[in-house]
Design a protein around this motif. Structure first.
Motif, short mmCIF file in Angstrom:
data_model
loop_
_atom_site.label_atom_id
_atom_site.label_comp_id
_atom_site.label_asym_id
_atom_site.label_seq_id
_atom_site.Cartn_x
_atom_site.Cartn_y
_atom_site.Cartn_z
N PRO A 3 0.68 -1.20 -0.03
CA PRO A 3 0.03 0.05 0.02
C PRO A 3 0.85 1.25 -0.15
O PRO A 3 0.42 2.46 -0.36
N ALA A 4 2.00 1.07 0.53
CA ALA A 4 2.90 2.44 0.47
C ALA A 4 4.44 1.72 -0.03
O ALA A 4 4.63 0.58 0.20
N VAL A 5 5.13 2.90 -0.43
CA VAL A 5 6.51 2.34 -0.73
C VAL A 5 7.49 2.03 0.30
O VAL A 5 7.26 2.53 1.40
N ARG A 6 7.96 0.82 0.22
CA ARG A 6 8.94 0.17 1.47
C ARG A 6 10.12 1.09 1.56
O ARG A 6 10.61 1.40 0.39
N PHE A 7 10.65 1.18 2.81
CA PHE A 7 11.85 1.74 3.08
C PHE A 7 12.93 0.80 3.82
O PHE A 7 12.46 0.45 4.74
N GLY A 8 13.94 0.49 3.42
CA GLY A 8 14.92 -0.49 4.00
C GLY A 8 16.30 -0.28 3.79
O GLY A 8 16.61 0.79 3.00
N VAL A 9 17.07 -1.23 4.16
CA VAL A 9 18.54 -1.05 4.12
C VAL A 9 18.97 -2.34 3.99
O VAL A 9 18.68 -3.30 4.16
N ASN A 10 20.16 -2.34 3.11
CA ASN A 10 21.10 -3.72 2.99
C ASN A 10 22.11 -3.71 4.23
O ASN A 10 22.72 -2.79 4.52
N TYR A 11 21.93 -4.91 4.97
CA TYR A 11 22.24 -4.88 6.19
C TYR A 11 23.94 -5.18 6.14
O TYR A 11 24.32 -6.55 5.58
N HIS A 43 12.42 -2.97 6.71
CA HIS A 43 12.97 -4.06 6.04
C HIS A 43 14.28 -4.11 5.90
O HIS A 43 14.89 -2.96 5.67
N VAL A 44 15.10 -5.01 5.87
CA VAL A 44 16.35 -5.51 5.92
C VAL A 44 16.66 -6.42 4.49
O VAL A 44 15.87 -7.48 4.55
N ARG A 45 17.80 -6.29 3.84
CA ARG A 45 18.19 -7.34 2.91
C ARG A 45 19.57 -7.88 3.57
O ARG A 45 20.54 -7.09 3.80
N VAL A 46 19.45 -9.14 3.56
CA VAL A 46 20.76 -9.93 4.35
C VAL A 46 21.42 -10.71 3.32
O VAL A 46 20.86 -11.16 2.43
N PHE A 47 22.56 -11.03 3.78
CA PHE A 47 23.57 -11.49 2.65
C PHE A 47 24.41 -12.91 3.38
O PHE A 47 25.39 -12.56 3.92
N PRO A 48 23.86 -14.13 3.28
CA PRO A 48 24.64 -15.13 3.49
C PRO A 48 25.78 -15.39 2.60
O PRO A 48 25.45 -15.30 1.43
N TRP A 256 11.69 -2.52 -7.69
CA TRP A 256 12.52 -2.56 -6.51
C TRP A 256 13.86 -1.78 -6.72
O TRP A 256 14.53 -2.22 -7.41
N LEU A 257 13.89 -0.49 -6.17
CA LEU A 257 15.23 0.25 -6.07
C LEU A 257 15.91 -0.50 -4.96
O LEU A 257 16.07 0.01 -3.82
N GLN A 258 16.72 -1.73 -5.32
CA GLN A 258 17.31 -2.50 -4.40
C GLN A 258 18.51 -2.16 -4.02
O GLN A 258 18.82 -2.44 -2.58
N GLU A 259 19.11 -1.12 -4.38
CA GLU A 259 20.42 -0.70 -4.08
C GLU A 259 20.81 0.51 -4.64
O GLU A 259 20.64 0.59 -5.86
N VAL A 260 21.17 1.60 -3.57
CA VAL A 260 21.57 2.88 -4.18
C VAL A 260 22.36 3.40 -2.88
O VAL A 260 21.89 3.18 -1.74
N GLY A 261 23.35 4.23 -3.28
CA GLY A 261 24.32 4.85 -2.08
C GLY A 261 24.83 5.88 -2.73
O GLY A 261 24.87 6.36 -3.97
N ALA A 262 25.56 6.43 -1.76
CA ALA A 262 26.28 8.00 -2.21
C ALA A 262 27.49 7.55 -2.11
O ALA A 262 28.34 7.66 -0.94
N PRO A 263 28.49 7.30 -3.08
CA PRO A 263 29.76 6.95 -3.07
C PRO A 263 30.74 8.10 -3.18
O PRO A 263 30.73 8.71 -4.03
N ALA A 264 31.60 8.21 -2.11
CA ALA A 264 32.57 9.13 -2.11
C ALA A 264 33.67 8.53 -2.95
O ALA A 264 34.01 7.38 -3.11
N PRO A 265 34.60 9.28 -3.44
CA PRO A 265 34.61 10.92 -3.32
C PRO A 265 33.60 11.72 -4.42
O PRO A 265 33.60 12.98 -4.35
N LEU A 266 33.03 10.95 -5.33
CA LEU A 266 32.38 11.46 -6.30
C LEU A 266 31.14 12.14 -5.80
O LEU A 266 30.75 13.16 -6.05
N TRP A 294 18.40 1.27 0.91
CA TRP A 294 19.67 1.91 0.69
C TRP A 294 20.91 1.05 0.86
O TRP A 294 20.75 0.09 1.72
N TRP A 295 22.04 1.21 0.34
CA TRP A 295 23.38 0.71 0.33
C TRP A 295 24.32 1.66 1.42
O TRP A 295 24.73 2.72 0.62
N CYS A 296 24.44 1.48 2.54
CA CYS A 296 24.15 0.31 3.28
C CYS A 296 23.88 0.61 4.64
O CYS A 296 23.90 2.02 4.98
#
Length: 418
Positions: A3-11, A43-48, A256-266, A294-296
């Motif tokens: 019903p609404a956009v989900r907001f989470g993070v890659n753990y 939510h979180v996205r997890v990585f075995p 699903w925008l499953q990964e996006v982040g703010a990479p330094a130094p760009l 969001w990553w991460c």
């Protein structure tokens, strides 16, 4: 669609990074999840790590699976749902492949019958272990596993698009067998959309699995070419969301925008919050958006060696779990309750032929035209050139105007769009 956009993070665990599976500490995980839940995320996205969980083709470690379930249960206690990536695969410049696929046992990840049997059994096992957990969203096959299938990987496992399609079908079926009815998907990095010789294709991304996943990283030439505050840089995630829709067969398939982040130094640290706010705002203007992850979550500890410099500072929280200003930007968006946006009525044609994908990449004529339209306030989406005259398809998507790159940029000058 939720019903609404989900907001989470890659753990990304604050202690030991993903090597934490070797010394699993549930109290540390709980503290990490507390710091994530405090941001108001859902939510979180997890990585075995695949070689830690399946060190032999016939051995899926029960203790490792139990630890994954314990992590999911700890997340549930904090109101967090969990998506699990299976075949890790590739993370933050490191490859994690089991020994039974490498060197003396070198076998193709996408075509070897024994490897496929092992992968399917592994994915099915993880999915089944979580199938009865209400907070289990579903499985992602692996993190950007397409990077193994072509250059610039130094030792790719070559496959044809047809072989990749068969691989996707079988692996998604294994997830469904383990956890029927959950949201199972696959996710690739943007070479799927931009690289002509990639065997993972846009059509597969937009048609296989429950939702389409896109991963947006502006270090792909976007920020270098156009600048950190440019229209292409701040709208890159929205572009990938709308680009993916050209290949979808369902008119309102979730993305699903499953990964996006703010990479330094760009994206310098002092500008990261502004970039985060802009990226989220523009993505939220995309209809049919399932969620933003969001990553991460946490920075990589400086005690760990050999990561690319940018990987150490991508966290919303520091290594000692203190939130940064980027965390507040994401938290504010999660609190905002933004209404679903109106349809995007102007569509830019894109070539259906995957050999022409360079046109979609930074500097390409489709890329340039999309962002010229964006700069002019048109809120564009995309449509395949072979569907540009399909009135039923256009009507189902709410498209009332179709334009070509030639009409938008009669004399394109790549690299000049600001």
């Amino acid at each position: 669609m939720p019903p609404a956009v989900r907001f989470g993070v890659n753990y990304t665990p604050s202690e030991g990074w993903f090597h934490h599976w070797l010394d699993f500490d549930l109290d540390s995980v709980r503290a990490d999840l507390d710091s994530i839940a405090a941001l108001g995320l859902d939510h979180v996205r997890v990585f075995p790590l695949w070689p830690y969980f399946q060190p032999n083709r016939a051995l899926i470690r029960p203790r490792a699976v139990e630890q994954l379930v314990a992590l999911a249960d700890a997340a549930a206690e904090r109101g967090l749902d969990v998506n699990v990536d299976g075949l890790q695969g590739h993370l933050s410049s490191f490859d994690f492949l089991p020994a039974w696929t490498q060197t003396w046992h070198r076998r193709n990840l996408f075509t070897d019958p024994d490897v496929l049997d092992g992968q399917a059994a592994y994915l099915r096992t993880l999915a089944a272990a979580l199938a009865d957990r209400p907070n289990f969203i579903g499985m992602t096959l692996g993190n950007e596993i397409n990077q193994f299938s072509a250059g610039p990987h130094p030792d790719p496992d070559r496959a044809t698009p047809e072989q990749v399609d068969a691989w996707l079908e079988r692996m998604l079926a294994a997830c469904e067998e383990g956890a029927p009815g959950r949201l199972h998907l696959h996710a690739e990095y943007d070479a799927t959309w931009y690289q002509p010789d990639q065997p993972f294709t846009p059509a597969q991304a937009a048609r296989r699995g429950t939702v389409t996943a896109v991963h947006s990283w502006v270090f792909n030439g976007t920020a270098q070419r156009y600048g950190r505050t440019s229209v292409p840089t701040e709208h890159h995630a929205a572009y990938l969301v709308e680009l993916s829709k050209a290949w979808a067969e369902e008119p309102h398939r979730p993305v699903w925008l499953q990964e996006v982040g703010a990479p330094a130094p760009l994206i310098p640290a002092e500008h990261a919050a502004a970039f985060t706010e802009a990226t989220i705002a523009h993505a939220l203007d995309c209809p049919d958006l399932w969620g933003i992850t969001w990553w991460c979550s946490h920075d990589v500890s400086r005690d760990l060696a050999d990561f690319p410099e940018l990987e150490y500072s991508l966290g919303l929280l520091t290594n000692d779990r203190r939130p940064k200003d980027t965390a507040e930007a994401l938290a504010a968006a999660a609190r905002s309750g933004v209404p679903r946006p109106a349809p995007r009525t102007t569509a830019l044609t894109v070539p259906a032929d995957p050999a022409l994908r360079a046109a979609l990449a930074p500097g390409g004529y489709v890329y340039e035209a999309f962002f010229r339209l964006t700069a002019d306030g048109a809120r564009p989406t995309t449509v395949l050139d072979v569907r540009a005259d399909d009135e039923h398809h256009l009507r189902a998507r709410g498209i009332t105007e179709v334009v070509t790159a030639e009409q938008v940029l009669p004399a394109p000058r790549p690299g000049t769009l600001a």
